[in-house]
Scaffold this active site. Sequence first.
Site, PDB file in Angstrom:
ATOM      1  N   LEU A   1       1.412  -1.001   0.246  1.00  0.00           N
ATOM      2  CA  LEU A   1       0.277   0.313   0.053  1.00  0.00           C
ATOM      3  C   LEU A   1       0.874   1.000   0.487  1.00  0.00           C
ATOM      4  O   LEU A   1       1.996   1.524   0.320  1.00  0.00           O
ATOM      5  CB  LEU A   1      -1.262   0.248   1.058  1.00  0.00           C
ATOM      6  CG  LEU A   1      -2.278  -1.032   1.309  1.00  0.00           C
ATOM      7  CD1 LEU A   1      -2.681  -0.507   2.793  1.00  0.00           C
ATOM      8  CD2 LEU A   1      -3.633  -1.228  -0.125  1.00  0.00           C
ATOM      9  N   ASP A   2       0.732   2.010  -0.790  1.00  0.00           N
ATOM     10  CA  ASP A   2       1.752   3.638  -0.873  1.00  0.00           C
ATOM     11  C   ASP A   2       1.290   3.890   0.713  1.00  0.00           C
ATOM     12  O   ASP A   2       0.090   4.065   1.325  1.00  0.00           O
ATOM     13  CB  ASP A   2       1.053   4.104  -1.753  1.00  0.00           C
ATOM     14  CG  ASP A   2       0.639   3.943  -3.261  1.00  0.00           C
ATOM     15  OD1 ASP A   2       1.965   2.868  -3.124  1.00  0.00           O
ATOM     16  OD2 ASP A   2      -0.229   4.443  -4.057  1.00  0.00           O
ATOM     17  N   LYS A   3       2.395   5.124   0.387  1.00  0.00           N
ATOM     18  CA  LYS A   3       2.649   5.893   1.902  1.00  0.00           C
ATOM     19  C   LYS A   3       1.437   6.056   2.579  1.00  0.00           C
ATOM     20  O   LYS A   3       1.424   5.857   3.126  1.00  0.00           O
ATOM     21  CB  LYS A   3       4.055   6.699   2.193  1.00  0.00           C
ATOM     22  CG  LYS A   3       4.184   7.364   3.380  1.00  0.00           C
ATOM     23  CD  LYS A   3       5.277   7.322   3.012  1.00  0.00           C
ATOM     24  CE  LYS A   3       5.689   8.920   4.290  1.00  0.00           C
ATOM     25  NZ  LYS A   3       6.825   9.582   4.138  1.00  0.00           N
TER      26      LYS A   3
END
Length: 238
Positions: free
Chosen positions: A103-105
Amino acid sequence: MRMRLDKFLSAQGLSRKQARAAIASGQVLVNGEVQGDPGFILDPISAQVLFQGRALGYRRHMHLMLHKPAGLLTATTDARQKTVMDLLPEELKRRALGPVGRLDKDVTGLLLLTDDGQLAHRLISPKWTVEKVYLARVEGALDATDIQAFQAGIALSDFTARPARLEILEPDLGRLTITEGKFHQVKRMFAARGKPVLRLHRESVGGVSLDSALECGKFRPLTAEEEGALYALVRMER
Ligand code: URA
């Protein structure tokens, strides 16, 4: 696989002494019968063991669900930034747990962690078409043309996304189900419709939903049912 009953109980967190005492006092049932012999041999995968009425299971692998907060990298280590692994206590950090996909930051929601590399690999492989469900708050208003475009397969610069299911919950809030997980995929799909994502949250992976009781930043082991569902989905034996 074969294992002594006292060793089985130790693997569940009891000391050898506690395990023997529990067995001697008749508090341990194996396949429905009180078992008083600590040396009783069982198959830890298939045996049903109850201790004080509670089912115990021997876990070859560990799987966790994490409610990922924004601001952490999905990685096992990073030289400069905090990762999702920083949310785990030391004893769990020592296990070979790793995130299932990324998952992106800035993205929140369900992140599975497992020490079963093959399971992780299959859950993210496009071959197994595992459904991932996201809630996306977007700029602009979603409409029926977006549903159709996602269903038809959005063409991105380097690939065409597989057909995806969009449900419009509010004009600027959509629930999107995809079966692949390329880099920034959901953000790129909405951007291609001219409706960039403002906030993204993952609700479920492979039918396993983020536990609504799990606060952001917290984790819990998967239940036996959740674990079983994931293994079954990718045709693996536990
Ligand atoms: N799609 C994205 O764009 N980002 C994620 O983190 C997951 C899916």
